[in-house]
Design a protein around this motif. Structure first.
Motif, PDB file in Angstrom:
ATOM      1  N   UNK A  42      10.400  -3.223   8.842  1.00 50.34           N
ATOM      2  CA  UNK A  42      11.314  -3.544   7.747  1.00 50.34           C
ATOM      3  C   UNK A  42      12.748  -3.142   8.051  1.00 50.34           C
ATOM      4  N   UNK A  43      12.921  -2.213   9.004  1.00 49.68           N
ATOM      5  CA  UNK A  43      14.261  -1.745   9.323  1.00 49.68           C
ATOM      6  C   UNK A  43      14.882  -0.938   8.199  1.00 49.68           C
ATOM      7  N   UNK A  44      14.041  -0.258   7.407  1.00 50.55           N
ATOM      8  CA  UNK A  44      14.515   0.469   6.230  1.00 50.55           C
ATOM      9  C   UNK A  44      14.104   1.938   6.289  1.00 50.55           C
ATOM     10  N   UNK A  45      14.856   2.806   5.621  1.00 51.62           N
ATOM     11  CA  UNK A  45      14.422   4.194   5.481  1.00 51.62           C
ATOM     12  C   UNK A  45      13.246   4.278   4.520  1.00 51.62           C
ATOM     13  N   UNK A  46      12.382   5.230   4.736  1.00 49.66           N
ATOM     14  CA  UNK A  46      11.313   5.536   3.793  1.00 49.66           C
ATOM     15  C   UNK A  46      11.768   6.646   2.863  1.00 49.66           C
ATOM     16  N   UNK A  47      11.110   6.744   1.709  1.00 47.74           N
ATOM     17  CA  UNK A  47      11.311   7.887   0.822  1.00 47.74           C
ATOM     18  C   UNK A  47       9.938   8.498   0.572  1.00 47.74           C
ATOM     19  N   UNK A  48       9.828   9.780   0.837  1.00 49.73           N
ATOM     20  CA  UNK A  48       8.560  10.507   0.846  1.00 49.73           C
ATOM     21  C   UNK A  48       8.619  11.636  -0.179  1.00 49.73           C
ATOM     22  N   UNK A  49       7.487  11.914  -0.849  1.00 52.16           N
ATOM     23  CA  UNK A  49       7.487  12.999  -1.833  1.00 52.16           C
ATOM     24  C   UNK A  49       6.214  13.837  -1.745  1.00 52.16           C
ATOM     25  N   UNK A  58       0.830  -1.193   0.000  1.00 53.73           N
ATOM     26  CA  UNK A  58       0.000   0.000   0.000  1.00 53.73           C
ATOM     27  C   UNK A  58       0.870   1.251   0.000  1.00 53.73           C
ATOM     28  N   UNK A  59       0.404   2.340  -0.606  1.00 49.15           N
ATOM     29  CA  UNK A  59       1.218   3.558  -0.694  1.00 49.15           C
ATOM     30  C   UNK A  59       1.528   4.140   0.676  1.00 49.15           C
ATOM     31  N   UNK A  60       2.794   4.509   0.869  1.00 45.38           N
ATOM     32  CA  UNK A  60       3.226   5.089   2.142  1.00 45.38           C
ATOM     33  C   UNK A  60       4.235   6.213   1.933  1.00 45.38           C
ATOM     34  N   UNK A  61       4.361   6.677   0.679  1.00 46.03           N
ATOM     35  CA  UNK A  61       5.414   7.622   0.359  1.00 46.03           C
ATOM     36  C   UNK A  61       4.961   9.019   0.026  1.00 46.03           C
ATOM     37  N   UNK A  62       3.746   9.394   0.452  1.00 44.60           N
ATOM     38  CA  UNK A  62       3.324  10.769   0.258  1.00 44.60           C
ATOM     39  C   UNK A  62       2.459  10.962  -0.965  1.00 44.60           C
ATOM     40  N   UNK A  63       2.638  12.116  -1.635  1.00 44.54           N
ATOM     41  CA  UNK A  63       1.812  12.460  -2.772  1.00 44.54           C
ATOM     42  C   UNK A  63       0.365  12.694  -2.359  1.00 44.54           C
ATOM     43  N   UNK A  64      -0.561  12.374  -3.260  1.00 45.22           N
ATOM     44  CA  UNK A  64      -1.972  12.599  -2.992  1.00 45.22           C
ATOM     45  C   UNK A  64      -2.481  11.850  -1.779  1.00 45.22           C
ATOM     46  N   UNK A  65      -1.918  10.676  -1.506  1.00 41.13           N
ATOM     47  CA  UNK A  65      -2.375   9.892  -0.358  1.00 41.13           C
ATOM     48  C   UNK A  65      -2.127  10.640   0.955  1.00 41.13           C
ATOM     49  N   UNK A  66      -1.065  11.432   1.000  1.00 44.43           N
ATOM     50  CA  UNK A  66      -0.749  12.195   2.200  1.00 44.43           C
ATOM     51  C   UNK A  66      -1.830  13.233   2.478  1.00 44.43           C
ATOM     52  N   UNK A  67      -2.416  13.784   1.415  1.00 44.11           N
ATOM     53  CA  UNK A  67      -3.482  14.770   1.577  1.00 44.11           C
ATOM     54  C   UNK A  67      -4.843  14.117   1.796  1.00 44.11           C
ATOM     55  N   UNK A  68      -5.096  13.031   1.076  1.00 44.76           N
ATOM     56  CA  UNK A  68      -6.439  12.449   1.079  1.00 44.76           C
ATOM     57  C   UNK A  68      -6.747  11.663   2.337  1.00 44.76           C
ATOM     58  N   UNK A  69      -5.740  11.032   2.932  1.00 41.57           N
ATOM     59  CA  UNK A  69      -5.945  10.201   4.119  1.00 41.57           C
ATOM     60  C   UNK A  69      -5.541  10.970   5.376  1.00 41.57           C
ATOM     61  N   UNK A  70      -6.067  10.600   6.535  1.00 37.70           N
ATOM     62  CA  UNK A  70      -5.656  11.264   7.778  1.00 37.70           C
ATOM     63  C   UNK A  70      -4.142  11.163   7.997  1.00 37.70           C
TER      64      UNK A  70
END
Length: 284
Positions: free
Chosen positions: A221-228, A194-206
């Motif tokens: 996952x022990x990994x860095x995220x990348x957000x846009x 599922x999307x977790x990197x920003x974009x429209x989902x960051x605005x549309x979801x809480x």
């Protein structure tokens, strides 16, 4: 809760520098030939973003459209002078899979040369408009490598009606010798990405959804995220485009007035840096 989450991982923060009238969803309503006649809002929005990042001590990667850089060289220099990474979003904002390989190569090579000339430094990263690199056009990676980029962030491993490569790896991988692909972040829930990197989902979801997703990627996952995100997403006063569908209107305009506040919370809840330092220097 404003306290930063107790996570040592540093994530990658990115901005796709394009103006509101250049988004792919508007391309059938706004002729590219008329772009120069439309008042641009991107520089003022980027300046607000630079101030926001500075207030939080965050550094980011700005995937910048060559067409805009050519017209706003001062904006480019302010991005670099503030300690951020300058990267490429191509020159003309055409989707990679809609172009012939030679046309695509010329576009991304032109953007790289222009950005390097304006900034006086190497441009190592590229992101395709609308994440338009995937199974339809694997040749794009050959072009990106040949143009001299060290990494791409052009794949989004989700299902979406306009883009997505759901079977692609979730984390960085070698797309070609000397070229690392850094996919936009997804979170695994019930065997689905599922999307977790920003974009429209960051605005549309809480906001809590994004916060939970990034924290889960860091912890589980022990990994860095990348957000846009885009500069126009903090600009609720932008002109409304006439004639667009209800779905496009909903996706583009919903919660524009809340994005800047949400970004401030995100910057406080997690640690952020440039893509090159998170994924290249650290060899994640």
């Amino acid at each position: 809760m404003n306290a930063r989450l107790p996570v040592a991982i540093v994530n990658a923060l990115t901005v796709d520098v394009e103006d509101y009238f250049q988004v792919s969803a508007f391309e059938s309503h706004i002729d590219r030939g008329n772009w120069d006649a439309i008042p641009r809002r991107v520089e003022a929005n980027v300046d607000r973003i630079l101030a926001l990042f500075d207030a939080h001590g965050a550094r980011a990667t700005f995937f910048t459209l060559g067409w805009l850089a050519q017209r706003h060289p001062g904006m480019v220099r302010r991005i670099v002078d503030a300690g951020h990474e300058l990267a490429s979003h191509g020159f003309s904002h055409g989707r990679a899979h809609d172009q012939h390989p030679d046309e695509f190569f010329d576009d991304i090579a032109r953007a790289k040369a222009l950005l390097e000339d304006l900034s006086g430094g190497a441009v190592n990263g590229y992101r395709a408009p609308s994440f338009s690199v995937g199974p339809r056009n694997p040749w794009a990676f050959d072009c990106i490598a040949r143009a001299g980029y060290r990494y791409s962030s052009s794949v989004y491993p989700i299902r979406h009606d306009h883009y997505g490569a759901p079977d692609a790896p979730r984390f960085p991988y070698q797309a070609r010798p000397g070229l690392t692909e850094v996919p936009v972040t997804t979170v695994r829930v019930m065997n689905r990405s599922l999307p977790a990197g920003g974009g429209g989902y960051f605005r549309l979801l809480p906001y809590a959804v994004s916060r939970w997703s990034v924290a889960r990627v860091n912890r589980v996952d022990g990994r860095p995220a990348i957000f846009y995100f885009h500069p126009w997403e903090i600009d609720p006063a932008q002109p409304r485009v006439a004639g667009i569908s209800a779905k496009t209107r909903f996706r583009h305009y919903l919660n524009l007035d809340r994005t800047e506040v949400r970004l401030s919370r995100l910057l406080g809840d997690f640690r952020w840096d440039r893509v090159d330092r998170v994924f290249l220097d650290g060899a994640q």
